[in-house]
Design a protein around this motif. Sequence first.
Motif, short mmCIF file in Angstrom:
data_model
loop_
_atom_site.label_atom_id
_atom_site.label_comp_id
_atom_site.label_asym_id
_atom_site.label_seq_id
_atom_site.Cartn_x
_atom_site.Cartn_y
_atom_site.Cartn_z
N MET A 162 34.41 38.88 -65.23
CA MET A 162 33.25 38.79 -64.60
C MET A 162 32.62 39.96 -64.14
SD MET A 162 33.42 35.05 -62.90
CE MET A 162 31.72 35.56 -61.94
N GLY A 163 33.56 40.91 -63.74
CA GLY A 163 33.23 42.32 -63.12
C GLY A 163 33.01 42.16 -61.70
N SER A 164 33.66 41.35 -60.95
CA SER A 164 33.78 41.34 -59.65
C SER A 164 34.90 42.38 -59.14
CB SER A 164 33.81 39.70 -59.04
OG SER A 164 34.22 39.90 -57.64
N ALA A 165 34.92 43.16 -58.48
CA ALA A 165 35.75 44.12 -58.16
C ALA A 165 36.32 43.73 -56.84
CB ALA A 165 35.25 45.72 -57.84
N ALA A 166 35.00 42.97 -55.98
CA ALA A 166 35.86 42.39 -54.73
C ALA A 166 36.97 41.27 -54.89
CB ALA A 166 34.58 41.94 -53.84
N MET A 167 36.50 40.34 -55.92
CA MET A 167 37.44 39.39 -56.10
C MET A 167 38.84 39.83 -56.66
SD MET A 167 35.38 35.74 -57.09
CE MET A 167 34.26 36.48 -58.39
N CYS A 168 38.67 40.71 -57.64
CA CYS A 168 39.65 41.49 -58.17
C CYS A 168 40.69 41.92 -57.25
CB CYS A 168 39.42 42.86 -59.14
SG CYS A 168 38.77 41.92 -60.74
N GLU A 169 39.99 42.55 -56.10
CA GLU A 169 40.81 43.29 -55.20
C GLU A 169 41.70 42.22 -54.15
OE1 GLU A 169 40.24 46.57 -51.37
OE2 GLU A 169 38.65 46.10 -52.87
N GLU A 170 40.89 41.22 -53.93
CA GLU A 170 41.17 40.13 -53.13
C GLU A 170 42.60 39.42 -53.66
OE1 GLU A 170 41.74 38.10 -49.65
OE2 GLU A 170 40.00 39.73 -49.91
N ILE A 171 42.35 39.33 -55.10
CA ILE A 171 43.30 38.40 -55.69
C ILE A 171 44.70 39.31 -55.89
CG2 ILE A 171 44.11 37.51 -57.84
CD1 ILE A 171 41.08 36.48 -58.15
N ALA A 172 44.28 40.56 -56.40
CA ALA A 172 45.53 41.59 -56.77
C ALA A 172 46.29 41.95 -55.61
CB ALA A 172 44.89 42.81 -57.50
N LYS A 173 45.64 42.19 -54.30
CA LYS A 173 46.55 42.42 -53.18
C LYS A 173 47.81 41.81 -52.78
CE LYS A 173 44.06 40.39 -49.32
NZ LYS A 173 42.83 40.54 -48.11
N HIS A 174 47.68 40.41 -53.31
CA HIS A 174 48.49 39.62 -53.09
C HIS A 174 49.87 39.70 -53.89
CE1 HIS A 174 46.64 37.63 -50.07
NE2 HIS A 174 45.37 37.39 -51.02
N ASP A 175 49.65 40.48 -55.17
CA ASP A 175 50.65 40.66 -56.50
C ASP A 175 50.05 41.80 -57.18
OD1 ASP A 175 52.61 40.77 -58.21
OD2 ASP A 175 52.33 38.97 -58.55
N LEU A 176 50.37 42.92 -56.99
CA LEU A 176 49.79 44.03 -57.63
C LEU A 176 50.15 44.03 -59.23
CD1 LEU A 176 50.55 47.06 -55.29
CD2 LEU A 176 48.64 45.71 -55.61
N SER A 177 51.37 43.31 -59.53
CA SER A 177 51.68 43.35 -60.97
C SER A 177 50.86 42.25 -61.65
CB SER A 177 53.21 42.96 -61.08
OG SER A 177 53.32 41.41 -60.49
N LEU A 178 50.05 41.46 -61.24
CA LEU A 178 49.15 40.62 -61.76
C LEU A 178 48.02 41.44 -62.81
CD1 LEU A 178 47.75 38.30 -58.92
CD2 LEU A 178 49.11 37.42 -61.12
N VAL A 179 47.91 42.59 -62.38
CA VAL A 179 47.10 43.40 -63.39
C VAL A 179 47.54 43.44 -64.68
CG1 VAL A 179 46.07 45.74 -63.53
CG2 VAL A 179 46.17 44.73 -61.25
N GLY A 180 48.66 43.60 -64.83
CA GLY A 180 49.45 43.39 -66.16
C GLY A 180 49.87 42.14 -66.79
N VAL A 181 49.55 40.96 -66.43
CA VAL A 181 49.60 40.03 -66.91
C VAL A 181 48.83 39.83 -68.09
CG1 VAL A 181 49.67 37.34 -66.57
CG2 VAL A 181 50.46 39.01 -64.88
#
Length: 179
Positions: A102-121
Amino acid sequence: MAEPISADSSVKNLMTSLFKMVMTGDWGSIVNHYYEDWSCHTQKITRSGDTALHVAVADGLEDTVKNLLEAISSRVGAEKLKTILRMKNVEGNTPLHIAASMGSAAMCEEIAKHDLSLVGVKNSAGETPLFLAAQQGHKDAFLCLTEICGCQAGYQYCTRVSDGQTVLHSAISEQYFGE
């Protein structure tokens, strides 16, 4: 949006209740349920296997997503939160995949800060959230996720497994030349 999936009666009641709240936009009640009942966190409420968190992300509800994440974290702790954030729908998308597409940098940051490895799932198509952000031409989300995972890891996450297509191939084919 899809109809609720079928399940046992107590689970079905919870699922139906959450589904109705989502459909009517009663996000305050959903957040309250998330604080009160940890079983809400993993309840898939649509036929496509989305949780309320998936739907909130898809609806672009940044504040609600933040509130849901706080509710989950307060009830189950960091490790269980990571497990919940890795929950996939039928397409294999986590909430981070949806936020990135969706292109939401804010939500990406909010979610990924809890588990940085999610970016690679990877989802069912072998795409990471980083790949999806690039594929959709969402520069801010792509840069946000790249910063989170770092250049070295980011390079690994920039290729779709199924066909070897990279984010560069995708950007060119979608004509995101300015990105």
